[in-house]
Scaffold this motif. Structure first.
Motif, PDB file in Angstrom:
ATOM      1  N   GLU A 254      18.318  34.231  36.035  1.00 40.95           N
ATOM      2  CA  GLU A 254      18.559  34.689  37.405  1.00 40.95           C
ATOM      3  C   GLU A 254      20.021  34.514  37.782  1.00 40.95           C
ATOM      4  N   ALA A 255      20.642  33.446  37.290  1.00 40.04           N
ATOM      5  CA  ALA A 255      22.063  33.215  37.574  1.00 40.04           C
ATOM      6  C   ALA A 255      22.912  34.331  36.988  1.00 40.04           C
ATOM      7  N   THR A 256      22.572  34.750  35.779  1.00 39.84           N
ATOM      8  CA  THR A 256      23.308  35.839  35.144  1.00 39.84           C
ATOM      9  C   THR A 256      23.108  37.143  35.916  1.00 39.84           C
ATOM     10  N   ARG A 257      21.875  37.371  36.392  1.00 40.98           N
ATOM     11  CA  ARG A 257      21.601  38.572  37.179  1.00 40.98           C
ATOM     12  C   ARG A 257      22.420  38.580  38.466  1.00 40.98           C
ATOM     13  N   LEU A 258      22.453  37.430  39.139  1.00 41.54           N
ATOM     14  CA  LEU A 258      23.218  37.325  40.385  1.00 41.54           C
ATOM     15  C   LEU A 258      24.712  37.529  40.139  1.00 41.54           C
ATOM     16  N   LEU A 259      25.177  37.090  38.987  1.00 38.30           N
ATOM     17  CA  LEU A 259      26.591  37.289  38.645  1.00 38.30           C
ATOM     18  C   LEU A 259      26.894  38.773  38.548  1.00 38.30           C
ATOM     19  N   GLY A 260      25.935  39.532  37.991  1.00 37.17           N
ATOM     20  CA  GLY A 260      26.112  40.978  37.914  1.00 37.17           C
ATOM     21  C   GLY A 260      26.058  41.632  39.278  1.00 37.17           C
ATOM     22  N   VAL A 261      25.121  41.176  40.129  1.00 38.04           N
ATOM     23  CA  VAL A 261      25.009  41.712  41.493  1.00 38.04           C
ATOM     24  C   VAL A 261      26.280  41.444  42.278  1.00 38.04           C
ATOM     25  N   LEU A 262      26.819  40.256  42.091  1.00 38.00           N
ATOM     26  CA  LEU A 262      28.049  39.871  42.787  1.00 38.00           C
ATOM     27  C   LEU A 262      29.172  40.856  42.457  1.00 38.00           C
ATOM     28  N   SER A 263      29.281  41.194  41.165  1.00 35.69           N
ATOM     29  CA  SER A 263      30.327  42.138  40.745  1.00 35.69           C
ATOM     30  C   SER A 263      30.057  43.525  41.314  1.00 35.69           C
ATOM     31  N   GLU A 264      28.777  43.933  41.351  1.00 37.53           N
ATOM     32  CA  GLU A 264      28.422  45.240  41.904  1.00 37.53           C
ATOM     33  C   GLU A 264      28.766  45.341  43.385  1.00 37.53           C
ATOM     34  N   GLU A 265      28.694  44.213  44.091  1.00 36.62           N
ATOM     35  CA  GLU A 265      29.012  44.190  45.519  1.00 36.62           C
ATOM     36  C   GLU A 265      30.525  44.179  45.771  1.00 36.62           C
ATOM     37  N   GLY A 266      31.291  44.152  44.694  1.00 37.42           N
ATOM     38  CA  GLY A 266      32.741  44.207  44.846  1.00 37.42           C
ATOM     39  C   GLY A 266      33.432  42.866  44.912  1.00 37.42           C
ATOM     40  N   TYR A 267      32.710  41.788  44.591  1.00 39.30           N
ATOM     41  CA  TYR A 267      33.310  40.456  44.610  1.00 39.30           C
ATOM     42  C   TYR A 267      33.701  40.032  43.197  1.00 39.30           C
ATOM     43  N   LYS A 268      34.833  39.393  43.080  1.00 40.38           N
ATOM     44  CA  LYS A 268      35.268  38.875  41.795  1.00 40.38           C
ATOM     45  C   LYS A 268      34.880  37.405  41.709  1.00 40.38           C
ATOM     46  N   PRO A 269      34.030  37.056  40.749  1.00 37.37           N
ATOM     47  CA  PRO A 269      33.636  35.644  40.617  1.00 37.37           C
ATOM     48  C   PRO A 269      34.860  34.747  40.447  1.00 37.37           C
ATOM     49  N   ASP A 270      34.883  33.659  41.173  1.00 40.49           N
ATOM     50  CA  ASP A 270      36.008  32.730  41.056  1.00 40.49           C
ATOM     51  C   ASP A 270      35.663  31.603  40.100  1.00 40.49           C
ATOM     52  N   CYS A 271      36.584  30.674  39.983  1.00 35.41           N
ATOM     53  CA  CYS A 271      36.424  29.565  39.041  1.00 35.41           C
ATOM     54  C   CYS A 271      35.189  28.732  39.374  1.00 35.41           C
ATOM     55  N   TYR A 272      34.929  28.535  40.646  1.00 37.10           N
ATOM     56  CA  TYR A 272      33.793  27.708  41.052  1.00 37.10           C
ATOM     57  C   TYR A 272      32.475  28.327  40.594  1.00 37.10           C
ATOM     58  N   VAL A 273      32.352  29.653  40.691  1.00 34.11           N
ATOM     59  CA  VAL A 273      31.134  30.329  40.266  1.00 34.11           C
ATOM     60  C   VAL A 273      30.902  30.117  38.779  1.00 34.11           C
ATOM     61  N   TYR A 274      31.958  30.329  37.987  1.00 30.68           N
ATOM     62  CA  TYR A 274      31.828  30.138  36.531  1.00 30.68           C
ATOM     63  C   TYR A 274      31.515  28.677  36.195  1.00 30.68           C
ATOM     64  N   ASN A 275      32.142  27.755  36.900  1.00 31.62           N
ATOM     65  CA  ASN A 275      31.869  26.333  36.656  1.00 31.62           C
ATOM     66  C   ASN A 275      30.409  25.998  36.940  1.00 31.62           C
ATOM     67  N   THR A 276      29.876  26.632  37.988  1.00 33.12           N
ATOM     68  CA  THR A 276      28.480  26.397  38.357  1.00 33.12           C
ATOM     69  C   THR A 276      27.532  26.867  37.257  1.00 33.12           C
TER      70      THR A 276
END
Length: 469
Positions: A254-276
């Protein structure tokens, strides 16, 4: 070995006596000098004192009422106004009086008392914070409906203070803290329908609170309803909260799916997201996936921080890839991140897991040589590793350092230490370690005694089976 940290300099024990055959550790360059960050201490709230009509209060400190009845409160306020010199013009004084009374009174009495304060002392003119006192009280009402909250909001509006985003935030947080999440969501929807939507802080507070206290479906439904009903969409912080939640529940798919949704919404994952996400894979001991997230960060141009490297080293060490973890100890230093106690302790833990506690002790020497002071967790990790490897004499010397400097024992190292002592027939020292665990408050009395009892039972059984003489 290297110089002991300041907290251990009083100990008459050289850590290098632990090392028999030093193991190789990554070559390290001296890190640049840096000063530790110090966080300010939280200010202490003044203790409440009893306010009576026979004593003059020290303003502006306001105290609890002896009585919560409306008539007594009015009498006390009248006395306070007539007998106290230099009454503050600051509304904080009057708001504190109202708050003190509202703590144990009914909402209706608080409103009556506020009207009395205004009537008796005209210089006092309520501000928005005055009404926020009533909002908090209404949200803590025994009435599970929103009727008391609506009553206060209408009262505010009729007196020239229509609720704003701060008012909404206070109401939502109070309702949630009282376990009334459904009412908080209902209130937000009502206000959103009246063109008064919550700001991002309130919205994300609800999402975070639902993550912690309600099923995942409740949070998803809230986000869906706010999006479809009021065009309020999640932002980067919202997705980060959601990703952190599913990672904590080990739902990495689910985390991987949300990461994809985040990118689709136009947001660039930051360091904190990847660390999480890396932290989530660490919980599953999937070192390869942790390394994969790190590589993806680099591909996306996201610069790793100290937490990234600490998480990476921890994940690799936990999954048995200590050799790779050592490489990143050098990498992080080359890019300007100074390893801390978390970094070294994670690596030491991995080395101990691989059966190389002496190599971990050698790393302790390197750690101290570059000015990084080990903490209690560091020493507990080494004690646990030495005892598991049946290097009890070295473990005893390390324990002596811990004891001389008041370091607490952790549950895991305490149990392993007791068993190692029993295995070597040193029962008297078992009781001494038990006494120290109690005196230092390392564990609760029950936990310390339970571990002692189970260890002695294990010893008795081992002797009966002839495993220990």
């Amino acid at each position: 070995m290297g110089k002991l940290p300041p907290s251990l300099r009083s100990a008459n024990f050289a850590v290098n006596t632990l090392i028999k055959t030093p193991s190789s550790v990554p070559h390290q360059h001296p890190p640049p000098t840096s000063k530790p960050h110090h966080y300010p201490k939280k200010s202490q709230s003044p203790k409440k004192k009893q306010l009576t009509s026979n004593t003059e209060p020290q303003l502006p400190s306001i105290v609890a009422f002896d009585s919560t009845t409306l008539s007594d409160a009015k009498t006390l306020f009248n006395s306070l106004i007539s007998n106290t010199r230099n009454i503050p013009s600051d509304n904080k004084f009057y708001n504190a009086i109202l708050q003190s009374f509202s703590t144990n009174s009914t909402l209706q009495d608080s409103i009556f008392f506020l009207n009395h304060m205004i009537k008796i002392h005209p210089p006092f003119s309520p501000d928005r914070f005055t009404y926020h006192v009533l909002i908090i009280q209404s949200c803590k009402s025994v009435d599970i409906s929103l009727t008391p909250v609506h009553h206060v909001l209408n009262f505010m509006t009729s007196n020239g203070f229509p609720p704003n985003k701060v008012s909404t935030d206070i109401a939502v947080r109070t309702l949630c803290s009282s376990g009334r999440e459904e009412q908080a969501i209902e209130l937000v929807k009502e206000l959103s329908s009246k063109d008064s939507p919550p700001d991002t802080y309130t919205y994300n507070f609800i999402v975070r609170h639902l993550c912690k206290n309600r099923p995942l479906s409740t949070m998803n439904n809230f986000i869906k309803e706010m999006r479809e009903g009021f065009d309020i969409k999640p932002d980067l912080v919202t997705y980060t909260i959601m990703i952190d939640n599913v990672c904590n529940s080990k739902n990495l798919r689910e985390a991987t799916r949300l990461l994809g949704v985040l990118s689709e919404e136009g947001y660039k994952p930051d360091c904190y997201v990847y660390n999480t996400i890396m932290k989530g894979y660490c919980m599953l001991s999937q070192g390869g996936e942790v390394l994969g997230v790190y590589k993806k960060m680099q591909e996306k141009g996201v610069k790793p921080d100290l937490v990234t490297y600490n998480t990476l080293i921890y994940g690799l060490s936990k999954s048995g890839r200590v050799k790779d973890a050592k490489k990143f100890l050098n990498v992080m230093m080359e890019v300007g991140h100074i390893p801390d106690a978390v970094t070294y302790t994670s690596l030491m833990n991995g080395m101990c897991r691989e059966g190389d506690p002496l190599g971990a002790v050698a790393l302790l020497e390197k750690m101290e040589a570059w000015g990084c002071a080990p903490n209690s967790c560091t020493y507990n990790t080494l004690l646990h590793g030495l005892c598991k490897a049946r290097l009890l004499d070295k473990g005893m010397k390390l324990y002596d350092v811990m004891k001389q400097n008041g370091m607490k024992l952790e549950t895991g190292s305490y149990g392993t230490f007791l068993r190692a002592l029993c295995r070597n027939g040193r029962v008297a020292e078992v009781y001494e370690v038990f006494d120290y665990a109690i005196e230092s408050k390392s564990l609760t009395d029950v936990a310390a005694y339970t571990t002692l009892e189970s260890t002695l039972k294990w010893l008795k059984k081992a002797r009966e089976q002839g495993l220990i003489v």
